[in-house]
Design a protein around this motif. Structure first.
Motif, PDB file in Angstrom:
ATOM      1  N   GLY A 164       0.830  -1.195   0.000  1.00  0.00           N
ATOM      2  CA  GLY A 164       0.000   0.000   0.000  1.00  0.00           C
ATOM      3  C   GLY A 164       0.861   1.239   0.000  1.00  0.00           C
ATOM      4  O   GLY A 164       2.021   1.215  -0.417  1.00  0.00           O
ATOM      5  N   LEU A 165       0.313   2.309   0.493  1.00  0.00           N
ATOM      6  CA  LEU A 165       1.007   3.594   0.521  1.00  0.00           C
ATOM      7  C   LEU A 165       1.737   3.756   1.847  1.00  0.00           C
ATOM      8  O   LEU A 165       1.131   3.637   2.915  1.00  0.00           O
ATOM      9  N   LEU A 166       3.047   4.035   1.790  1.00  0.00           N
ATOM     10  CA  LEU A 166       3.862   4.170   2.988  1.00  0.00           C
ATOM     11  C   LEU A 166       4.312   5.611   3.127  1.00  0.00           C
ATOM     12  O   LEU A 166       4.916   6.183   2.217  1.00  0.00           O
ATOM     13  N   ASN A 167       4.014   6.223   4.282  1.00  0.00           N
ATOM     14  CA  ASN A 167       4.444   7.581   4.586  1.00  0.00           C
ATOM     15  C   ASN A 167       5.379   7.552   5.785  1.00  0.00           C
ATOM     16  O   ASN A 167       5.045   6.968   6.824  1.00  0.00           O
ATOM     17  N   ALA A 168       6.540   8.165   5.633  1.00  0.00           N
ATOM     18  CA  ALA A 168       7.506   8.295   6.728  1.00  0.00           C
ATOM     19  C   ALA A 168       7.809   9.772   6.927  1.00  0.00           C
ATOM     20  O   ALA A 168       8.029  10.502   5.955  1.00  0.00           O
ATOM     21  N   SER A 169       7.815  10.219   8.172  1.00  0.00           N
ATOM     22  CA  SER A 169       8.066  11.634   8.440  1.00  0.00           C
ATOM     23  C   SER A 169       8.825  11.806   9.740  1.00  0.00           C
ATOM     24  O   SER A 169       8.796  10.946  10.627  1.00  0.00           O
ATOM     25  N   ALA A 170       9.524  12.935   9.832  1.00  0.00           N
ATOM     26  CA  ALA A 170      10.201  13.356  11.054  1.00  0.00           C
ATOM     27  C   ALA A 170       9.783  14.790  11.338  1.00  0.00           C
ATOM     28  O   ALA A 170       9.531  15.567  10.417  1.00  0.00           O
ATOM     29  N   TYR A 171       9.692  15.146  12.607  1.00  0.00           N
ATOM     30  CA  TYR A 171       9.170  16.460  12.958  1.00  0.00           C
ATOM     31  C   TYR A 171       9.761  16.966  14.268  1.00  0.00           C
ATOM     32  O   TYR A 171      10.306  16.193  15.078  1.00  0.00           O
ATOM     33  N   VAL A 172       9.642  18.250  14.453  1.00  0.00           N
ATOM     34  CA  VAL A 172       9.933  18.893  15.734  1.00  0.00           C
ATOM     35  C   VAL A 172       8.753  19.792  16.056  1.00  0.00           C
ATOM     36  O   VAL A 172       8.059  20.289  15.172  1.00  0.00           O
ATOM     37  N   ARG A 173       8.513  20.005  17.326  1.00  0.00           N
ATOM     38  CA  ARG A 173       7.460  20.911  17.761  1.00  0.00           C
ATOM     39  C   ARG A 173       7.936  21.690  18.973  1.00  0.00           C
ATOM     40  O   ARG A 173       8.802  21.230  19.735  1.00  0.00           O
ATOM     41  N   GLY A 174       7.378  22.849  19.155  1.00  0.00           N
ATOM     42  CA  GLY A 174       7.753  23.679  20.289  1.00  0.00           C
ATOM     43  C   GLY A 174       6.661  24.680  20.584  1.00  0.00           C
ATOM     44  O   GLY A 174       5.574  24.646  20.003  1.00  0.00           O
ATOM     45  N   GLY A 209      10.097  13.841  16.853  1.00  0.00           N
ATOM     46  CA  GLY A 209       9.644  12.482  16.666  1.00  0.00           C
ATOM     47  C   GLY A 209       9.700  12.013  15.236  1.00  0.00           C
ATOM     48  O   GLY A 209      10.030  12.765  14.311  1.00  0.00           O
ATOM     49  N   VAL A 210       9.368  10.737  15.060  1.00  0.00           N
ATOM     50  CA  VAL A 210       9.282  10.112  13.743  1.00  0.00           C
ATOM     51  C   VAL A 210       7.997   9.298  13.709  1.00  0.00           C
ATOM     52  O   VAL A 210       7.503   8.828  14.736  1.00  0.00           O
ATOM     53  N   SER A 211       7.448   9.124  12.506  1.00  0.00           N
ATOM     54  CA  SER A 211       6.230   8.342  12.363  1.00  0.00           C
ATOM     55  C   SER A 211       6.242   7.573  11.057  1.00  0.00           C
ATOM     56  O   SER A 211       6.840   8.001  10.067  1.00  0.00           O
ATOM     57  N   LEU A 212       5.571   6.421  11.058  1.00  0.00           N
ATOM     58  CA  LEU A 212       5.355   5.600   9.872  1.00  0.00           C
ATOM     59  C   LEU A 212       3.870   5.283   9.778  1.00  0.00           C
ATOM     60  O   LEU A 212       3.251   4.893  10.783  1.00  0.00           O
ATOM     61  N   VAL A 213       3.296   5.463   8.599  1.00  0.00           N
ATOM     62  CA  VAL A 213       1.897   5.129   8.358  1.00  0.00           C
ATOM     63  C   VAL A 213       1.823   4.290   7.090  1.00  0.00           C
ATOM     64  O   VAL A 213       2.325   4.690   6.044  1.00  0.00           O
ATOM     65  N   LEU A 214       1.203   3.113   7.172  1.00  0.00           N
ATOM     66  CA  LEU A 214       1.011   2.233   6.024  1.00  0.00           C
ATOM     67  C   LEU A 214      -0.478   2.115   5.754  1.00  0.00           C
ATOM     68  O   LEU A 214      -1.254   1.753   6.647  1.00  0.00           O
ATOM     69  N   ALA A 224      -7.626   0.168   4.884  1.00  0.00           N
ATOM     70  CA  ALA A 224      -7.155  -0.186   6.219  1.00  0.00           C
ATOM     71  C   ALA A 224      -5.705   0.237   6.340  1.00  0.00           C
ATOM     72  O   ALA A 224      -5.022   0.487   5.341  1.00  0.00           O
ATOM     73  N   GLY A 225      -5.229   0.327   7.570  1.00  0.00           N
ATOM     74  CA  GLY A 225      -3.844   0.729   7.742  1.00  0.00           C
ATOM     75  C   GLY A 225      -3.339   0.530   9.150  1.00  0.00           C
ATOM     76  O   GLY A 225      -4.042   0.048  10.032  1.00  0.00           O
ATOM     77  N   ALA A 226      -2.077   0.900   9.331  1.00  0.00           N
ATOM     78  CA  ALA A 226      -1.417   0.800  10.622  1.00  0.00           C
ATOM     79  C   ALA A 226      -0.443   1.961  10.752  1.00  0.00           C
ATOM     80  O   ALA A 226       0.017   2.521   9.751  1.00  0.00           O
ATOM     81  N   LEU A 227      -0.152   2.332  11.978  1.00  0.00           N
ATOM     82  CA  LEU A 227       0.765   3.436  12.222  1.00  0.00           C
ATOM     83  C   LEU A 227       1.577   3.179  13.477  1.00  0.00           C
ATOM     84  O   LEU A 227       1.177   2.426  14.367  1.00  0.00           O
ATOM     85  N   VAL A 228       2.748   3.820  13.537  1.00  0.00           N
ATOM     86  CA  VAL A 228       3.568   3.838  14.733  1.00  0.00           C
ATOM     87  C   VAL A 228       4.254   5.197  14.814  1.00  0.00           C
ATOM     88  O   VAL A 228       4.658   5.757  13.789  1.00  0.00           O
ATOM     89  N   GLU A 244       8.052  12.322  33.984  1.00  0.00           N
ATOM     90  CA  GLU A 244       9.075  11.395  34.444  1.00  0.00           C
ATOM     91  C   GLU A 244       9.624  10.547  33.296  1.00  0.00           C
ATOM     92  O   GLU A 244      10.764  10.122  33.322  1.00  0.00           O
ATOM     93  N   ASN A 245       8.786  10.271  32.294  1.00  0.00           N
ATOM     94  CA  ASN A 245       9.208   9.486  31.137  1.00  0.00           C
ATOM     95  C   ASN A 245       9.221  10.404  29.928  1.00  0.00           C
ATOM     96  O   ASN A 245       8.187  10.931  29.526  1.00  0.00           O
ATOM     97  N   ASP A 246      10.383  10.589  29.320  1.00  0.00           N
ATOM     98  CA  ASP A 246      10.505  11.516  28.194  1.00  0.00           C
ATOM     99  C   ASP A 246      10.252  10.856  26.843  1.00  0.00           C
ATOM    100  O   ASP A 246      10.345  11.524  25.813  1.00  0.00           O
ATOM    101  N   ASP A 247       9.945   9.566  26.817  1.00  0.00           N
ATOM    102  CA  ASP A 247       9.681   8.850  25.572  1.00  0.00           C
ATOM    103  C   ASP A 247       8.195   8.527  25.465  1.00  0.00           C
ATOM    104  O   ASP A 247       7.593   8.009  26.414  1.00  0.00           O
ATOM    105  N   ALA A 248       7.598   8.828  24.323  1.00  0.00           N
ATOM    106  CA  ALA A 248       6.193   8.514  24.067  1.00  0.00           C
ATOM    107  C   ALA A 248       6.096   7.653  22.815  1.00  0.00           C
ATOM    108  O   ALA A 248       6.734   7.938  21.803  1.00  0.00           O
ATOM    109  N   ILE A 249       5.294   6.596  22.888  1.00  0.00           N
ATOM    110  CA  ILE A 249       5.070   5.697  21.759  1.00  0.00           C
ATOM    111  C   ILE A 249       3.574   5.558  21.528  1.00  0.00           C
ATOM    112  O   ILE A 249       2.803   5.376  22.473  1.00  0.00           O
ATOM    113  N   ARG A 250       3.175   5.664  20.272  1.00  0.00           N
ATOM    114  CA  ARG A 250       1.786   5.457  19.888  1.00  0.00           C
ATOM    115  C   ARG A 250       1.750   4.502  18.711  1.00  0.00           C
ATOM    116  O   ARG A 250       2.582   4.580  17.808  1.00  0.00           O
ATOM    117  N   ALA A 251       0.767   3.609  18.699  1.00  0.00           N
ATOM    118  CA  ALA A 251       0.622   2.658  17.592  1.00  0.00           C
ATOM    119  C   ALA A 251      -0.858   2.378  17.407  1.00  0.00           C
ATOM    120  O   ALA A 251      -1.641   2.414  18.361  1.00  0.00           O
TER     121      ALA A 251
END
Length: 261
Positions: A164-174, A209-214, A224-228, A244-251
């Motif tokens: 399918g279609l694969l999107n990869a991205s990197a970002y910063v926010r402030g 962060g970085v993200s992948l969406v398929l 249908a699709g999946a993301l991380v 307390e935890n500086d790492d966030a993961i979403r899927a």
């Protein structure tokens, strides 16, 4: 069917960077431009280990409904109400009235957490050779939830694969100090009540962060699709006693159907 209609289907409860790509980011078109209105209905399951503070892991079933008129005007739970004022093949710029979701409570602490609000935002994204899109967004709270300003910048790449279609991205926010304080600050009264240190964060970078969406089609109208997504907190919010935890993961996984088009 355009694969990109599904890009934000499972993200209605999380401020996932890149959720606006279907409406605002000028990747090479997959399929024809809709002649009129389209409406997308779907549902997804989203896992996240924290959001706006430390709340532990959580899995949420997320309904989805969005509308789009010829890739120019659009409405969705993530992007809100928006319009592409400039809508060229390789460049888009516009404005949005974006929802800002309320912050989760933090287990074991009694805090005055920000309520649901709305931002006015302006954005611009440009496609470069190789189907790479760069750009960003500036948003300002207009509902007195934080009275703060947020900025976001990203670079992404999209391509068709065998699946399918694969999107990869990197970002910063402030953001500025008002935004940081609303979500990660601790007042003197809250410090005394909860037995933690008072904290007033400043402005600056808040995360990267970085993200992948398929995304894969199922017939002509379904997909249908999946993301991380991985994000690392930065700057003063990483030093907050609420982080307390500086790492966030979403899927997540999701399915949706398109009507119209």
């Amino acid at each position: 069917m355009s694969f990109r209609l599904l890009a934000a289907s499972a993200l209605a409860a999380a401020a996932f960077a890149g959720s606006a790509q279907a409406q605002t980011q000028p990747y090479e078109r997959v399929g024809p431009r809709p002649d009129g209105w389209t409406v997308d209905l779907g549902v997804g399951a989203l896992y996240r280990n924290d959001s706006n503070g430390d709340t532990g892991s959580k899995t949420t079933v997320v309904p989805w409904i969005s509308a789009n008129w010829r890739d120019t005007a659009y409405l969705s739970p993530i992007d809100g109400l928006g319009v592409n004022l400039i809508n060229q093949d390789d460049f888009r710029a516009g404005v949005q009235l974006r929802p800002r979701f309320s912050a989760d409570d933090i287990e074991g602490l009694t805090l005055d957490r920000p309520d649901f609000g709305a931002d006015v935002a302006a954005y611009a994204f440009k496609r470069l050779p190789g189907n790479i899109v760069v750009g960003g967004r500036v948003a300002r709270d207009v509902t007195d939830v934080s009275e703060g300003t947020e900025y976001y910048a990203s670079v992404g790449h999209q391509r068709v694969t065998r699946v399918g279609l694969l999107n990869a991205s990197a970002y910063v926010r402030g953001g500025d100090s008002k935004l940081a304080d609303a979500y990660y600050g601790v007042s003197a009264a809250e410090a005394v009540e909860n037995g933690i240190d008072a904290y007033s964060p400043g402005g600056g970078l808040q995360g990267a962060g970085v993200s992948l969406v398929l995304l894969a089609p199922i017939g002509d109208k379904w997909g249908a699709g999946a993301l991380v997504n991985y994000e690392r907190r930065l700057g003063d919010i990483a030093d907050s006693p609420l982080s307390e935890n500086d790492d966030a993961i979403r899927a997540g996984v999701f399915v949706a159907r398109r009507f119209g088009g």
